[in-house]
Motif scaffolding. Sequence first.
Motif, PDB file in Angstrom:
ATOM      1  N   ALA A   1       0.700  -1.136  -5.544  1.00  0.00           N
ATOM      2  CA  ALA A   1       1.025   0.043  -6.357  1.00  0.00           C
ATOM      3  C   ALA A   1       0.482  -0.092  -7.777  1.00  0.00           C
ATOM      4  O   ALA A   1       0.258   0.904  -8.446  1.00  0.00           O
ATOM      5  CB  ALA A   1       2.545   0.231  -6.395  1.00  0.00           C
TER       6      ALA A   1
ATOM      7  N   THR B   1       4.362   5.621  -4.070  1.00  0.00           N
ATOM      8  CA  THR B   1       5.410   4.711  -3.637  1.00  0.00           C
ATOM      9  C   THR B   1       6.704   5.466  -3.357  1.00  0.00           C
ATOM     10  O   THR B   1       7.056   6.390  -4.083  1.00  0.00           O
ATOM     11  CB  THR B   1       5.671   3.664  -4.736  1.00  0.00           C
ATOM     12  OG1 THR B   1       4.432   3.049  -5.092  1.00  0.00           O
ATOM     13  CG2 THR B   1       6.648   2.604  -4.274  1.00  0.00           C
TER      14      THR B   1
ATOM     15  N   LEU C   1       3.240   3.700   0.031  1.00  0.00           N
ATOM     16  CA  LEU C   1       3.882   2.390  -0.018  1.00  0.00           C
ATOM     17  C   LEU C   1       5.388   2.609   0.043  1.00  0.00           C
ATOM     18  O   LEU C   1       5.935   3.332  -0.784  1.00  0.00           O
ATOM     19  CB  LEU C   1       3.503   1.669  -1.310  1.00  0.00           C
ATOM     20  CG  LEU C   1       2.004   1.604  -1.615  1.00  0.00           C
ATOM     21  CD1 LEU C   1       1.765   1.061  -3.012  1.00  0.00           C
ATOM     22  CD2 LEU C   1       1.294   0.759  -0.575  1.00  0.00           C
TER      23      LEU C   1
ATOM     24  N   ASP D   1       9.050   0.820  -0.044  1.00  0.00           N
ATOM     25  CA  ASP D   1       9.749  -0.423  -0.351  1.00  0.00           C
ATOM     26  C   ASP D   1      11.178  -0.376   0.192  1.00  0.00           C
ATOM     27  O   ASP D   1      12.057   0.175  -0.446  1.00  0.00           O
ATOM     28  CB  ASP D   1       9.755  -0.638  -1.869  1.00  0.00           C
ATOM     29  CG  ASP D   1      10.372  -1.964  -2.258  1.00  0.00           C
ATOM     30  OD1 ASP D   1      10.641  -2.784  -1.362  1.00  0.00           O
ATOM     31  OD2 ASP D   1      10.583  -2.177  -3.463  1.00  0.00           O
TER      32      ASP D   1
ATOM     33  N   ASP E   1       3.689   5.886 -11.235  1.00  0.00           N
ATOM     34  CA  ASP E   1       3.162   5.956  -9.879  1.00  0.00           C
ATOM     35  C   ASP E   1       2.668   7.361  -9.552  1.00  0.00           C
ATOM     36  O   ASP E   1       1.714   7.553  -8.806  1.00  0.00           O
ATOM     37  CB  ASP E   1       4.277   5.557  -8.900  1.00  0.00           C
ATOM     38  CG  ASP E   1       3.769   5.413  -7.476  1.00  0.00           C
ATOM     39  OD1 ASP E   1       3.018   4.459  -7.235  1.00  0.00           O
ATOM     40  OD2 ASP E   1       4.108   6.264  -6.636  1.00  0.00           O
TER      41      ASP E   1
END
Lengths: 378, 286
Positions: free
Chosen positions: A52, A81, A158, A160, B189
Amino acid sequence: MTKTLLSLSGISKQFDGKTVLDELSLTIDDGEFITLLGPSGCGKTTLLRMMAGFEHPDEGTVTLSGVDITQTPPEHRPLNTVFQNYALFPHMSVFDNVAYGLKMEKRPKAEIAERVEEALAMVQLEDFVRRKPHQLSGGQQQRVAIARAVVKRPKMLLLDEPLSALDYKLRRTMQVELKRLQRELGITFVFVTHDQEEALSMSDRIVVLKDGHIQQLGTPREVYERPANVFTARFVGQTNFFPGRVTKIEGERISVDVFGLTRDLNKPSFRVAMNQSLHVLLRPEDIRVLAPDDTDGVAGKIVERNYKGSTLDSVIELEDGSHVMASEFFDEDDPTFDYSIGERVRVSWVDGWEWLLAEEGDEPLTDEEELAADDAEH
Amino acid sequence: MMRSIKQQPFRAAVLVLVWGWLLFLVLAPNILVVGASVMTRNPSTFISLPLNLDAYRQLFNPLYLDVFLHSLYMAALTTLICLLIGYPFAWALSRVEKRRQMLLIFLLIVPFWTNSLVRTYALKLILATNGLLNSALMSLGVIDEPAQLLYTEGAVIVGLVYLLLPFMILPLYSVFEDLRQDVLLASHDLGAGRFATFKNVVVPLTLPGVLAGVMLVLLPAMGLFFVPDILGGSRNLLVGNVIKNQFLDARNWPFGAAASIVLTLTMALLMFAHRLSKRRLGEEGA
């Protein structure tokens, strides 16, 4: 057909002098669902954060579609993410949360509205656009977090441990939905979890990590049925480890003595020597529990039985004191089958269902055995 | 059942204590102040009938309006300086390692153990013509002769900032503590740079702390009469000085009471704004 999307090579990372990742290399294919699996502290989250851009490696490079992005900040990476605790913006409505990434791209208003609506429809939250995150349930917040990440059409998503905060039932539903989303979007998913069941059911490939090293990289079936080492075998699913000793080597076949039984088995991929000790691995569902008067198998007695709905899980104590886990499906012919504690049985398995592993580290190894262990690891 | 009956006396005692406190030490004094503000000035008994609004009318006297506006300006400047120092300070504080953080907060609070009057006198010693600061500057060769630092508005501002800075830092520290790191990462992000993240995420999420800090600094900054008394040369620089003078020197209680009510109302307005900003974040009435 498969082409590499992201590749990590020689990645090392230390935090306060503690090595978290150690010269790790990994390539991720375009469009796959890959899971980083391991116990806490194995480096899986650090690895994801490096993709990331939240962390930068001490050594090694990260390449995306052939471009070196090792030092690229997260805002300039075409990846998004989904955070463990969602990390929604609490002061923004669902709409504004999802629109955030597009606003940062300075997209026209009409396009933003359209794409946000589309993303929310995908996660079935069209009716919640005006709500604030705190007015949503955990599962709904999770969906907003997913919509917010996919609305930017990233090359890679992504995730998590995105499901760890949800209860069991919701987690199962979200697993199915994530798979569906991945199919529909055709985006590469990198999924971090410590839940091996989740990893097995969702992934195209699983990366098993421990102490910053890749233990095994393979399909769920490979990881489950042919674990590369003792760690993977123990971590993924339940396994019986039987002590074996090689008594005969003949071409591609070897004989192994297990609990005094001589089993004729295929020669494993690692090198074996006469009288070498090795692990004979059997999953509980591969164990056959036989009647006490059967001629096959090893004698023992039932010390534990657990009714699991579709299976009956039992633990059998052998005469030398070791325990064997067995998991048997209920049979149509005998739906009431059960064991009583202390019942005498014999334990066996079908030749060919076992998996052999060389012994590691625990005992002093001879040179030859060491080589064999190395072979098994690589 | 038995349990709840047994717990009743304790419950009653607590309620009596809380309500008693609020009634006698908060509500009653305020009623007295409101009462005093609508009465007539009387040199011998301080206040007397008849009721009238003269005191409030007097507030609009250009002289006092000037004092009020000037006071507001001084307080606003103090608040702004506290905010400019306190915001990055609190942010940095919340990012320090936990054990060190406790020590730093402790150091921040230590000055509270000394009476603020004493601390203001200490400041006077530093700012005086032959005080520490002037001597230091002169021995360093920055200036040739002592500068007039004391008895200026600047000295008053320094004093106010010094006394009130912790009240800005503490609420800000608390909102920065609650500011989750992953929310900032999420902003990056999604493509936001540092400035966009600060503007769109950090500022809105720390706004309640900013308003709480402003409330805790702005109002006292208008009322801390002893700071201008000691550092500013006893001029009517703050509303606090006016109020103090009306009660202690001019003996005009109704006018002093009216002026303090204006301060209270300003406070109420700020608290209302603070509530609104918190509700926007969904911290209340979820």
